[in-house]
Design an enzyme around this catalytic site. Structure first.
Site, PDB file in Angstrom:
ATOM      1  CE  LYS A   1     -16.960 -77.514  25.143  1.00 46.62           C
ATOM      2  NZ  LYS A   1     -18.159 -78.032  25.793  1.00 46.62           N
TER       3      LYS A   1
ATOM      4  CG  ASP B   1     -13.815 -77.611  28.052  1.00 47.60           C
ATOM      5  OD1 ASP B   1     -13.632 -78.841  28.156  1.00 47.60           O
ATOM      6  OD2 ASP B   1     -14.912 -77.062  28.235  1.00 47.60           O
TER       7      ASP B   1
HETATM    8  P1  ATP Z   1     -17.795 -74.688  29.357  1.00 46.89           P
HETATM    9  O1  ATP Z   1     -18.446 -75.062  28.086  1.00 46.89           O
HETATM   10  O2  ATP Z   1     -16.297 -74.753  29.304  1.00 46.89           O
HETATM   11  O3  ATP Z   1     -18.363 -75.366  30.570  1.00 46.89           O
HETATM   12  P2  ATP Z   1     -19.241 -72.243  29.188  1.00 46.89           P
HETATM   13  O4  ATP Z   1     -19.074 -71.974  27.725  1.00 46.89           O
HETATM   14  O5  ATP Z   1     -20.520 -72.853  29.635  1.00 46.89           O
HETATM   15  O6  ATP Z   1     -18.042 -73.136  29.652  1.00 46.89           O
HETATM   16  P3  ATP Z   1     -18.135 -69.682  29.713  1.00 46.89           P
HETATM   17  O7  ATP Z   1     -18.694 -68.839  28.637  1.00 46.89           O
HETATM   18  O8  ATP Z   1     -16.727 -70.128  29.578  1.00 46.89           O
HETATM   19  O9  ATP Z   1     -19.061 -70.932  29.999  1.00 46.89           O
HETATM   20  O10 ATP Z   1     -18.333 -68.872  31.089  1.00 46.89           O
HETATM   21  C1  ATP Z   1     -18.210 -69.475  32.349  1.00 46.89           C
HETATM   22  C2  ATP Z   1     -18.007 -68.386  33.417  1.00 46.89           C
HETATM   23  O11 ATP Z   1     -16.708 -67.838  33.266  1.00 46.89           O
HETATM   24  C3  ATP Z   1     -18.988 -67.213  33.342  1.00 46.89           C
HETATM   25  O12 ATP Z   1     -19.477 -66.995  34.641  1.00 46.89           O
HETATM   26  C4  ATP Z   1     -18.140 -66.037  32.915  1.00 46.89           C
HETATM   27  O13 ATP Z   1     -18.556 -64.836  33.516  1.00 46.89           O
HETATM   28  C5  ATP Z   1     -16.730 -66.413  33.347  1.00 46.89           C
HETATM   29  N1  ATP Z   1     -15.668 -65.924  32.427  1.00 46.89           N
HETATM   30  C6  ATP Z   1     -14.430 -65.587  32.762  1.00 46.89           C
HETATM   31  N2  ATP Z   1     -13.717 -65.210  31.687  1.00 46.89           N
HETATM   32  C7  ATP Z   1     -14.525 -65.334  30.628  1.00 46.89           C
HETATM   33  C8  ATP Z   1     -14.354 -65.096  29.255  1.00 46.89           C
HETATM   34  N3  ATP Z   1     -13.205 -64.655  28.742  1.00 46.89           N
HETATM   35  N4  ATP Z   1     -15.384 -65.351  28.444  1.00 46.89           N
HETATM   36  C9  ATP Z   1     -16.547 -65.842  28.951  1.00 46.89           C
HETATM   37  N5  ATP Z   1     -16.761 -66.044  30.257  1.00 46.89           N
HETATM   38  C10 ATP Z   1     -15.762 -65.797  31.097  1.00 46.89           C
END
Ligand code: ATP
Length: 308
Positions: free
Chosen positions: A18, A148
């Protein structure tokens, strides 16, 4: 528990990342959360999750694809947490699953990759285990896993209030073209909110999605939408990673209709008029060496959906 699926069968779900078209934040509350007013749009960058039966109480995951090494392949993976929560609440202790995750949503990129995988696991396992769960049940479980996750189940374009998890669909005409500049660093969401608190101890000026943004979506006007994009977390993200300021400026100079840091960053999203403009902007950003990878996507797209 008996399965209507043969044991070798697989349930495959695709879930999208998103962009927040608007992200307004109040001050930190005593419970640590921030009240948000946001508009999400699901865009065409996808993770894929396969779910197969495993013995009762057995939960495992493998992770492949871009940045797989940054994603835990154990019980701390959000997809496993989602499967375990679903099993606890609806599986009567008699279910297990082996998950295979293929990632293309940037990790820690501000595009809700982990939340998308949690949404994918809720949907995949509810089908795999043939559970009596309604879409609303999954939304409720999703909110327990992360703010989210409900949007990642729903997809499309939606307003989020509360922690961003109370959703209302938003009328949106047409399709929007985006160029994403993926950063080679990571920004942790809690760290960005901490910097936001330092910069804005009383929260942002207004906890309101700009009416001009909602009007732009109703009329399907990308020029007006580009002028209305807003992210209160952007100054915090840029102060932690000044390189993002250069990326934002470069994209604007190269003709983007609008530009903003996606969520807590560090992915930067540029709105462009059409596919031709998307190609020109991608080439321009790449030739200036900006971003780990440049990707052209469109939105809105659906949330987590079965694909087999
Ligand atoms: P948001 O936009 O919701 O703040 P993000 O996209 O910035 O999140 P994510 O990719 O969701 O961040 O990753 C956040 C943390 O969650 C990372 O430290 C990652 O190692 C951990 N994590 C746990 N499960 C997952 C997964 N299935 N995919 C990605 N990261 C994961």
């Amino acid at each position: 528990m008996a399965s209507p699926l043969a044991e070798a069968e697989v349930v495959r779900v695709r879930a999208s990342g998103k962009i927040n078209l608007a992200l307004r934040s109040g001050p930190r509350r005593p419970d640590g959360y921030h009240r948000l007013a946001t508009v999400f749009q699901a865009v065409s960058v996808f993770d894929e999750l396969d779910a197969r039966w495993a013995d009762a109480g057995e939960f495992s995951i493998t992770v492949e694809g871009e940045q797989a090494e940054l994603v835990p392949a154990d019980d701390s993976n959000l997809a496993v947490k989602a499967a375990r929560l679903l099993a606890r609440e609806y599986g009567a202790g008699g279910v297990g699953c082996a998950l295979e995750l293929r990632k293309t949503i940037p990790v820690t990129g501000g595009m809700a990759g982990g939340s998308a995988d949690a949404a994918a696991a809720l949907l995949a396992c509810s089908v795999l285990w043939d559970l009596d769960t309604s879409p609303d049940d999954l939304l409720e479980l999703g909110a327990k896993l992360g703010a989210d996750v409900p949007f990642c189940l729903a997809g499309g374009t939606a307003m989020g209030t509360g922690r961003g998890d109370r959703l209302a669909p938003v009328l949106s005409r047409g399709s929007y073209q985006w160029v994403l500049a993926m950063d080679d660093g990571e920004l942790s969401t809690p760290e960005v909110f901490r910097r936001f608190d330092e910069l804005h101890p009383t929260g942002s000026a207004a906890l309101e999605v700009p009416p001009s943004l909602l009007n732009a979506l109703i009329s399907g006007d990308p020029v007006a939408l580009g002028q209305s994009l807003v992210n209160d977390l952007e100054p915090a993200a840029v102060s932690l990673r000044p390189q993002l300021g250069r990326v934002l400026r470069a994209g604007r100079e190269l003709g983007a209709l609008g530009a903003l840091v996606s969520g807590s960053g560090p992915t930067v999203a540029f709105l462009v008029a059409d596919e031709r403009a998307a190609i020109d902007l991608s080439v321009g950003l790449a030739s200036e060496g900006l971003g780990r990878a440049i990707r052209r996507v469109h939105g809105p797209v659906p949330g987590a959906r079965l694909i087999s």
